[in-house]
Design an enzyme around this catalytic site. Structure first.
Site, PDB file in Angstrom:
ATOM      1  N   LYS A 157     -10.544  10.857  11.608  1.00 46.55           N
ATOM      2  CA  LYS A 157      -9.802  11.657  10.570  1.00 46.55           C
ATOM      3  C   LYS A 157     -10.308  13.129  11.128  1.00 46.55           C
ATOM      4  O   LYS A 157     -10.372  13.814  10.410  1.00 46.55           O
ATOM      5  CB  LYS A 157     -11.145  10.833   9.354  1.00 46.55           C
ATOM      6  CG  LYS A 157     -10.682   9.273   9.026  1.00 46.55           C
ATOM      7  CD  LYS A 157      -9.089   9.172   9.109  1.00 46.55           C
ATOM      8  CE  LYS A 157      -8.477   7.676   9.400  1.00 46.55           C
ATOM      9  NZ  LYS A 157      -8.977   7.278  11.410  1.00 46.55           N
ATOM     10  N   GLY A 178       3.487   1.603  20.481  1.00 47.26           N
ATOM     11  CA  GLY A 178       2.935   0.219  19.248  1.00 47.26           C
ATOM     12  C   GLY A 178       2.914   1.929  17.817  1.00 47.26           C
ATOM     13  O   GLY A 178       2.662   3.122  18.443  1.00 47.26           O
ATOM     14  N   SER A 179       3.230   1.213  16.711  1.00 48.69           N
ATOM     15  CA  SER A 179       3.106   1.886  15.138  1.00 48.69           C
ATOM     16  C   SER A 179       2.707   1.375  14.182  1.00 48.69           C
ATOM     17  O   SER A 179       2.826   1.932  13.415  1.00 48.69           O
ATOM     18  CB  SER A 179       4.921   2.329  14.955  1.00 48.69           C
ATOM     19  OG  SER A 179       5.536   1.605  14.898  1.00 48.69           O
ATOM     20  N   GLY A 180       1.644   0.861  15.029  1.00 46.59           N
ATOM     21  CA  GLY A 180       0.662   0.542  13.510  1.00 46.59           C
ATOM     22  C   GLY A 180      -0.156   1.711  13.412  1.00 46.59           C
ATOM     23  O   GLY A 180      -0.160   2.961  13.016  1.00 46.59           O
ATOM     24  N   ILE A 207      -2.916   2.761  14.450  1.00 45.10           N
ATOM     25  CA  ILE A 207      -3.663   4.019  15.692  1.00 45.10           C
ATOM     26  C   ILE A 207      -2.019   4.799  16.322  1.00 45.10           C
ATOM     27  O   ILE A 207      -3.152   5.672  15.843  1.00 45.10           O
ATOM     28  CB  ILE A 207      -4.488   2.733  16.218  1.00 45.10           C
ATOM     29  CG1 ILE A 207      -5.416   2.140  16.553  1.00 45.10           C
ATOM     30  CG2 ILE A 207      -4.300   3.346  17.563  1.00 45.10           C
ATOM     31  CD1 ILE A 207      -6.461   1.020  16.718  1.00 45.10           C
ATOM     32  N   GLY A 217      -2.605  -2.990  19.640  1.00 46.34           N
ATOM     33  CA  GLY A 217      -3.795  -3.785  18.530  1.00 46.34           C
ATOM     34  C   GLY A 217      -5.027  -3.998  18.878  1.00 46.34           C
ATOM     35  O   GLY A 217      -4.957  -2.839  20.518  1.00 46.34           O
ATOM     36  N   ASP A 234     -13.784  -7.754  13.150  1.00 45.06           N
ATOM     37  CA  ASP A 234     -13.020  -8.488  14.027  1.00 45.06           C
ATOM     38  C   ASP A 234     -12.872  -9.906  14.515  1.00 45.06           C
ATOM     39  O   ASP A 234     -11.900 -10.144  14.885  1.00 45.06           O
ATOM     40  CB  ASP A 234     -12.219  -7.255  14.958  1.00 45.06           C
ATOM     41  CG  ASP A 234     -12.247  -5.381  14.644  1.00 45.06           C
ATOM     42  OD1 ASP A 234     -12.265  -5.496  12.564  1.00 45.06           O
ATOM     43  OD2 ASP A 234     -12.351  -4.677  14.788  1.00 45.06           O
ATOM     44  N   HIS A 293      -2.905  15.204 -15.740  1.00 48.69           N
ATOM     45  CA  HIS A 293      -1.930  16.031 -15.323  1.00 48.69           C
ATOM     46  C   HIS A 293      -2.654  17.469 -15.310  1.00 48.69           C
ATOM     47  O   HIS A 293      -3.263  18.034 -15.711  1.00 48.69           O
ATOM     48  CB  HIS A 293      -0.705  16.024 -16.435  1.00 48.69           C
ATOM     49  CG  HIS A 293       0.014  17.278 -16.365  1.00 48.69           C
ATOM     50  ND1 HIS A 293       1.694  16.844 -15.497  1.00 48.69           N
ATOM     51  CD2 HIS A 293       0.603  18.227 -16.236  1.00 48.69           C
ATOM     52  CE1 HIS A 293       2.084  17.878 -15.026  1.00 48.69           C
ATOM     53  NE2 HIS A 293       1.439  18.711 -16.083  1.00 48.69           N
TER      54      HIS A 293
END
Length: 463
Positions: free
Chosen positions: A49, A178-180, A182, A269, A309, A442
């Site tokens: 981040k 890979g396009s997850g 990460i 992954g 995990d 708003h």
């Protein structure tokens, strides 16, 4: 020495479980072989981040003229960007050290291994082994970057997420496999820094776990920013013998094409860290690379638990933390309710950001729901226009019969901060009409949530 609870692994599952156990009056130790905070804090969630924030700042500067501001001669210092990211991670790790002291949790530095009879062997860096006993042992050993047979990581030209955030030199070109979350986060970061990026994805769309419309919107935004995307494609092999990597890719037509790049990021992954932690010796049952547990994370061996995990469920920091708390509260004799894995938010911090929870439109239909779908584009949001961030939308899916919110899918600026409202709404079984009648401030991007709900029921005002 003996403890009430020993936790092996100090990631967001392990250290949170340890703190909650201490709060509940237990004597706790935590085993860690590297830095407190685990991958998430040291090599994942937090430092990425920080990198992405630097990329966003650089993008703002490069597009300053869009906001009526002139900036001359702006450039980025890749080394300084990486150094800032490492500094943020180190600061957070020190924060976890403080929390361990504050909560009187003993940190056992070394590699933990489960032994039969509720024992843990800790091997220190110098090879010395010490055996500890505990009434309860929680395994929270996390995961690592997964390796594909045709994509062996050497840590220099072909690497995983860990090396990607601390490269000594910025590559001029990069293939991201890979396009997850990460993959797309690093694709966005390196592209913003000036690297030529190509994404290779095996599935028909990028961010394949997301709603199809979100996937299409991100692909559109990425292509606009100069990222090449190859879907329904697979990397067959990589030749790293030359100055540039030759990446052999089988494309959607079945042809093999060669893309040359300075580096290759494997983001296909993760693999759970279940090897070498004593599962076999202690008789703990695993299946398909995961430890088998019940709703309260108890394994088949009494007194041995597993979270994060290494068990089934989404491999996300906030999931591991929630599992750790539930596990420990159950041990303490409380009555926590099992985790609802269908109400876990997922966030991806590329630009535009992605956030989602619950069913996709396809999954809701496949589950037999008759649905109402409401969508509100950022192009119609006053705040998004003022911010110069008109790419994106909020999409809400309701059960047509009962008005239950089945899923929320967002892409655009700030959506990772907005998704919590929808997680709370689903937890409280809020209906579409209740969201419409909850007055949103708003001008904010969060108004798009109310407007999307209104769109589902034919009451949208600003479309």
């Amino acid at each position: 020495m003996s403890y009430d609870i020993i936790v092996i692994g100090s990631g967001p599952g392990g250290y949170v479980a340890a703190i909650r156990a201490s709060q509940l009056g237990m004597k706790v130790a935590i085993v860690e072989k590297e830095s407190l905070g685990g991958v998430c804090l040291n090599w994942g969630c937090i430092p990425t981040k920080a990198l992405l924030k630097s990329a966003q700042v650089f993008e703002y500067i490069n597009h300053a003229s869009d906001y009526g501001i002139t900036v001359n001669g702006a450039s980025q210092d890749f080394g300084a960007v990486v150094a800032r990211s490492r500094g943020v991670a180190e600061g957070m790790s020190k924060g976890v050290q403080f929390l361990m002291k504050k909560n009187k949790i003993e940190v056992l530095q070394g590699t933990g291994k489960l032994l039969a009879g509720k024992k843990v062997e800790v091997t220190a860096a110098d090879g010395n082994k010490t055996v500890y006993t505990a009434s309860h042992i929680i395994l929270a050993t996390g995961a690592r970057s997964r390796e594909l047979p045709g994509l062996k990581q050497d840590g220099k030209k072909v690497f995983g997420y860990r090396e990607a955030m601390s490269l000594p030199k910025q590559p001029a070109s990069l293939v991201v496999v890979g396009s997850g979350a990460i993959g797309v986060e690093f694709a966005y970061f390196y592209n913003s820094m000036g690297t030529k990026v190509t994404i290779v994805e095996f599935m028909p769309g990028i961010v394949p776990v997301e709603d199809e419309e979100v996937s299409k919107q991100l692909a559109k935004s990425f292509k606009k920013s100069g990222i090449d995307i190859m879907t329904e494609s697979s990397v067959e092999s990589v030749d790293t013998s030359g100055k540039l990597c030759k990446v052999n890719i089988k494309n959607k037509k079945g042809e093999t094409v060669v893309v040359e790049a300075e580096a290759v990021l494997s983001a296909v992954g993760i693999s759970a860290n279940i090897e070498g932690i004593g599962l076999e010796e202690a008789g703990v049952i695993t299946d398909k690379g995961k430890v088998i547990v019940n709703d309260y994370y108890q394994t088949n061996i009494p007194g041995v638990y597993a979270i994060g995990d290494i068990v089934k469920g989404q491999a996300l920091a906030h999931v591991a933390s929630a599992e750790g708390i539930i596990c420990v509260e159950k041990i303490a004799g409380h009555h926590p309710e099992p985790l609802d894995y269908n109400n876990i938010p997922g966030c991806t911090y590329c630009s535009p950001e992605i956030a989602s929870v619950g069913y996709t439109e396809k999954a809701a239909k496949d589950a037999g729901h008759e649905i109402k779908v409401g969508k509100f584009p950022y192009s119609a949001s006053g705040k998004a226009s003022a911010a110069g961030a008109k790419d994106g939308f909020v999409k809400l899916i309701f059960d047509a019969k009962y008005g239950e919110l089945l899923g929320a899918h967002m892409i655009g600026a700030n959506v990772t901060e907005m998704i919590a409202e929808l997680v709370m709404a689903r937890k409280l079984e809020t209906t579409g009409h209740e969201i419409i009648k909850a007055v949103h401030p708003h001008p904010t991007m969060s108004e798009a949530v109310m407007e999307a709900a209104a769109a589902a029921y034919g009451e949208v005002i600003h479309l």
